[in-house]
Every structure is written in C-alpha cells, then in structure tokens.
Write a protein that holds these residues in place. Sequence first.
Motif, short mmCIF file in Angstrom:
data_model
loop_
_atom_site.label_atom_id
_atom_site.label_comp_id
_atom_site.label_asym_id
_atom_site.label_seq_id
_atom_site.Cartn_x
_atom_site.Cartn_y
_atom_site.Cartn_z
N THR A 1 0.96 -1.10 -0.24
CA THR A 1 0.18 0.13 -0.08
C THR A 1 0.75 1.30 0.10
OG1 THR A 1 -1.86 -1.32 1.16
CG2 THR A 1 -1.85 1.26 1.37
N GLU A 2 2.15 1.35 0.76
CA GLU A 2 2.80 2.31 0.73
C GLU A 2 3.51 2.51 -0.59
OE1 GLU A 2 2.93 4.89 3.00
OE2 GLU A 2 1.33 3.74 3.63
N ALA A 3 3.87 1.67 -1.16
CA ALA A 3 4.54 1.46 -2.49
C ALA A 3 3.37 2.18 -3.66
CB ALA A 3 5.01 0.18 -2.89
N ARG A 4 2.34 1.76 -3.57
CA ARG A 4 1.24 2.46 -4.59
C ARG A 4 1.02 3.83 -4.03
NH1 ARG A 4 -2.69 -0.98 -6.76
NH2 ARG A 4 -2.45 -3.03 -6.38
N ARG A 5 1.00 4.28 -2.80
CA ARG A 5 1.05 5.86 -2.46
C ARG A 5 2.07 6.54 -3.11
NH1 ARG A 5 -2.44 7.85 1.03
NH2 ARG A 5 -0.84 8.96 2.42
N ALA A 6 3.23 5.69 -3.02
CA ALA A 6 4.70 6.62 -3.30
C ALA A 6 4.54 6.64 -4.80
CB ALA A 6 5.73 5.70 -2.84
N ALA A 7 3.99 5.72 -5.46
CA ALA A 7 4.00 5.78 -7.06
C ALA A 7 3.08 6.84 -7.42
CB ALA A 7 3.46 4.50 -7.55
N ALA A 8 1.98 7.10 -6.51
CA ALA A 8 0.83 8.06 -6.73
C ALA A 8 1.53 9.31 -6.60
CB ALA A 8 -0.34 7.87 -6.06
N ALA A 9 2.16 9.67 -5.67
CA ALA A 9 2.92 10.93 -5.22
C ALA A 9 3.83 11.18 -6.44
CB ALA A 9 3.80 10.77 -4.04
N MET A 10 4.52 10.19 -6.92
CA MET A 10 5.42 10.56 -8.00
C MET A 10 4.76 10.94 -9.36
SD MET A 10 8.52 7.87 -7.77
CE MET A 10 7.72 6.09 -7.47
#
Length: 371
Positions: free
Chosen positions: A252-261
Amino acid sequence: MVDLRAQIEATRPEIDAAIAAVLDRGAFVRGPFVADFEAELAAYVAGLGSDAEVFALGVGNGTDALQIALMALDVGPGDEVICPSFTFVATAEAAALLGATPVFVDIDPETFNLDPEALRRALSTRTKAVVPVHLFGQCADTTAIRAVCDPVGVPVVEDMAQAVGATWKGRPAGTLGALGCLSFYPSKNLGAFGDGGAIVTTDATLAERVRQIANHGAARKYHHTAVGVNSRLDAIQASILSVHLRHLPAWTEARRAAAAMYDDAFSGIEGVVRPVRAPQAHHVFHQYTVRVPAELRDGLAADLRARGVPTMIYYPEPIHRMPPYASGTDLPETDRACREVLSLPMHPHLTAGQVAFVADAVRQSLAPVAA
Ligand SMILES: Cc1ncc(COP(=O)(O)O)c(C=O)c1O
C-alpha cells in the motif's frame, strides 16, 4: 497495468510453502487455513483504527460478498438499493439478483464517489440499503452518507472491493457502515490467485447471519434456518491471501509513493487533472485515475499504447445506461466521468523510472495539442 509477475517473484518461496501446507493438511474447504486468514484479515482491518471488534468472513468472490451482505439485511423484491452508477456492474447486480431495484445516484466529480446530497434526494420509503463504493481506493464520504441514512434507519453496505486498507477520518473501510464487502480478484490490492472475497463487520449478529447465509443458511450441519448460498473462500486461496496480507502494508505504501510520483510528474501538464484526495481519506490507490478532456481521451489512450504504455478506462459506460439497468435517470457527472477518465499503470512494483516513462509519454502525447 498491474505486474503480477513481479509480485509472484517477490513472494514465491512463501507462496509455495503456503500451498504445500494446504496440500499436506488436505483441508481444502473451510478448515484452519480459512479461519486463520479470516482472523488475520479482521485483525488487520481492526488495527487500522477500529474501536470495535472486527469480524471477517471469507466468501467466494466480491460479487457474492455484496449479495450476501444484502441478504443479511433482508433485501428482496420491492426494495430499493441506492448505489452509484460509476462503478463495476457487480455493485448494482447484487441488488438486482435479489429482486430489488438498484437506484442510481450521481457522484462527486472530485472524488468519483457517491454524492451524499444526491443520495438524500433519492432516498424513499422503499430504500432498504445504500451501497457506496470506495472507488479507486478512496473512501466515499461516509460521514455525510451516514448523516443521511442513520436518521431513517437505512443501513450502509460498503463496496470496498478496491479499498482494503483505506480509512476515512482514521476509521477503516469496512467499519464505516453495517458491512464491508471485499474482492480478492487477482489484480486487487489484496489479490488471490483466483476468485475470492470477504465480508467484514463490527456487528456480531450480522457476522453470524453472513456466516450462515454463505453456507446454505446452515445454523449447524444439515440444519438450515435460512435460504442461503454456497459461497466459500477456498483454503488454497486463503493460504495465499495470508501471505499477501503480510505484504499489504508495504504494498500500500508503494502504491501511495507511486501516486505521489505521478502527481509530481503531472503537476505541470496542462489538460491532466490529477486524482483529488479528500482530506479525511487515506487513499490506497487501487487505481491512479486522471481526467483529460473528453475529446482527447481516446486518442491519448491509443497514442500511449503505441508508446508502450497500457491504460484502462474504468468505466467506459455507466451502469444506468446498460440494458438490464436502464432507468432513464440523468446522472451528468457520471456520464462526464465516463468520457474523461483514464487509469494509468498502478501496482506496488512500479519503479520511479517507469512512472517517469509514463509521465513523459503523456506529456509528449499531449504536446502537439498544447502547442
Ligand atoms: C467496485 C467493485 N465491486 C465489486 C467487484 C466484484 O468483485 P469480484 O470480481 O470479486 O466478484 C469489483 C471487482 O471486480 C469491484 O471493482
């Protein structure tokens, strides 16, 4: 759009061991692997900020979860079930299968989620349940929805097929209404390697009803007190889900990080409206869905494909315009969303380089238009 291969490679030894354990034990339907996963899922959801005990019950898939949840609330012929039209068909199908009438309401154009004011207008004496969808991984405004539903005693069923791990005002999806319905379709944030689903609730009585309905309405073996269905999460899928659940917080954190990018990369691109986060929502980004001008959308999708970037349109056609559900209702924001949305690749294994590649492709595709 999703990279299941990367996911399988990252977890292969754990998955192999989990499946082997089921084969060794020979418990394929119900039994300890399903019970363990149900307890783990309940603990996971509770741990996100529930102040009440959470119960979780595995079922065959997300569509069954919705149908069984509505059965537990006695939805049947003559009843109305209010839901959005901008969602996967299963949200409305579950009500229709029970002989109830899905009543479609429009969405908030910022979040794509059910508009509480539209809900207020659609409420009738026949309304038996309301099914908001936490679309793309962001919770619907359940505070406003409950403010409409609670005074008239209408229960809320959360379609959280896309939103395991999401919260609203610090409270987990699945505890924001009477019952929450999950799908473990392989591409979901918590996916099985086949079909699967679950229902979560903080209501012990409803939990027991759901357990019985999902098992032929059996109060105990060969004693059936309700008309039920056969909808079970199988043990191999449950054992796989136990492995995946351990990785879910990091994914989930990786998805959120990708969304921020993606957000950063699109900040200067005219014509691309980035996903809006409601301040009360912890978004788990099942999808990263932008809006682009309707007249450019399909051309952009085709051009991106030619540049090696897959995209999807969730959803190209609203349910209220599909033959079995056509109701003549006018839902302008739903229609507009269907014309403007474009979902970009999103999964936990996206690299910064891949995000930059996608953003560059979008920039180049739109450049001739902007110039
Ligand atoms: C919003 C929504 N509701 C319901 C479902 C149905 O889930 P399933 O495919 O597991 O039946 C899905 C996913 O497919 C979904 O995205």
